[in-house]
Design a protein around this motif. Structure first.
Motif, PDB file in Angstrom:
ATOM      1  N   ASP A 100      26.622  -0.241 -34.795  1.00 46.45           N
ATOM      2  CA  ASP A 100      26.270  -0.393 -36.203  1.00 46.45           C
ATOM      3  C   ASP A 100      25.583   0.879 -36.682  1.00 46.45           C
ATOM      4  N   LYS A 101      26.359   1.746 -37.326  1.00 45.42           N
ATOM      5  CA  LYS A 101      25.837   3.046 -37.760  1.00 45.42           C
ATOM      6  C   LYS A 101      24.788   2.898 -38.849  1.00 45.42           C
ATOM      7  N   ALA A 139      21.052   4.406 -38.672  1.00 50.50           N
ATOM      8  CA  ALA A 139      20.553   5.346 -39.681  1.00 50.50           C
ATOM      9  C   ALA A 139      19.275   4.824 -40.325  1.00 50.50           C
ATOM     10  N   ASN A 140      19.226   3.514 -40.592  1.00 50.34           N
ATOM     11  CA  ASN A 140      18.014   2.928 -41.160  1.00 50.34           C
ATOM     12  C   ASN A 140      16.837   3.048 -40.197  1.00 50.34           C
ATOM     13  N   SER A 141      17.087   2.852 -38.916  1.00 54.05           N
ATOM     14  CA  SER A 141      16.013   2.963 -37.923  1.00 54.05           C
ATOM     15  C   SER A 141      15.465   4.384 -37.864  1.00 54.05           C
ATOM     16  N   VAL A 142      16.350   5.360 -37.895  1.00 58.07           N
ATOM     17  CA  VAL A 142      15.916   6.757 -37.863  1.00 58.07           C
ATOM     18  C   VAL A 142      15.107   7.086 -39.112  1.00 58.07           C
ATOM     19  N   LEU A 143      15.607   6.691 -40.268  1.00 60.92           N
ATOM     20  CA  LEU A 143      14.925   6.991 -41.523  1.00 60.92           C
ATOM     21  C   LEU A 143      13.569   6.301 -41.608  1.00 60.92           C
ATOM     22  N   LEU A 144      13.524   5.013 -41.319  1.00 57.43           N
ATOM     23  CA  LEU A 144      12.270   4.278 -41.425  1.00 57.43           C
ATOM     24  C   LEU A 144      11.243   4.715 -40.389  1.00 57.43           C
ATOM     25  N   THR A 160      16.553  -6.485 -38.236  1.00 56.95           N
ATOM     26  CA  THR A 160      16.418  -6.034 -36.863  1.00 56.95           C
ATOM     27  C   THR A 160      15.798  -4.636 -36.774  1.00 56.95           C
ATOM     28  N   ALA A 161      15.966  -3.854 -37.822  1.00 57.08           N
ATOM     29  CA  ALA A 161      15.396  -2.502 -37.793  1.00 57.08           C
ATOM     30  C   ALA A 161      13.876  -2.554 -37.737  1.00 57.08           C
ATOM     31  N   TYR A 162      13.297  -3.561 -38.388  1.00 61.79           N
ATOM     32  CA  TYR A 162      11.837  -3.663 -38.376  1.00 61.79           C
ATOM     33  C   TYR A 162      11.301  -4.004 -36.993  1.00 61.79           C
ATOM     34  N   MET A 163      12.021  -4.826 -36.254  1.00 63.44           N
ATOM     35  CA  MET A 163      11.590  -5.164 -34.893  1.00 63.44           C
ATOM     36  C   MET A 163      11.685  -3.935 -33.980  1.00 63.44           C
TER      37      MET A 163
END
Length: 86
Positions: free
Chosen positions: A56-57, A61-66, A1-4
């Motif tokens: 979902d932390k 966090a993955n969304s911010v980093l990526l 979902t982070a990629y979307m």
């Protein structure tokens, strides 16, 4: 979902804002600023909100980093697109 989320934040939102500001009777500098700000990476505030509201932390966090890492590729491409269109 982070990629979307990243595709939407770093590609679709800047393209939509480019379409919106292209027809506005404002200066070219304003158009550049609006589109580049729309394509900027997610803020760390997203992680804080997910922590406060029990979300979902890890995904936040993955969304911010990526998004921060990928903006080094997408922002120059957006700027190149702007220089060709505007």
């Amino acid at each position: 979902t982070a990629y979307m989320v990243l595709i939407g934040k770093l590609i679709l939102i800047p393209l939509f804002s480019l379409i919106c500001v292209y027809f506005l009777p404002v200066s070219v500098a304003f158009k550049y600023c609006a589109v580049i700000l729309a394509g900027s990476p997610c803020a760390v505030f997203v992680y804080n909100l997910s922590e406060i509201h029990g979300g979902d932390k890890e995904s936040a966090a993955n969304s911010v980093l990526l998004s921060t890492m990928l903006c080094f590729i997408t922002l120059p491409l957006i700027t190149l697109l702007l220089s060709c269109i505007v």
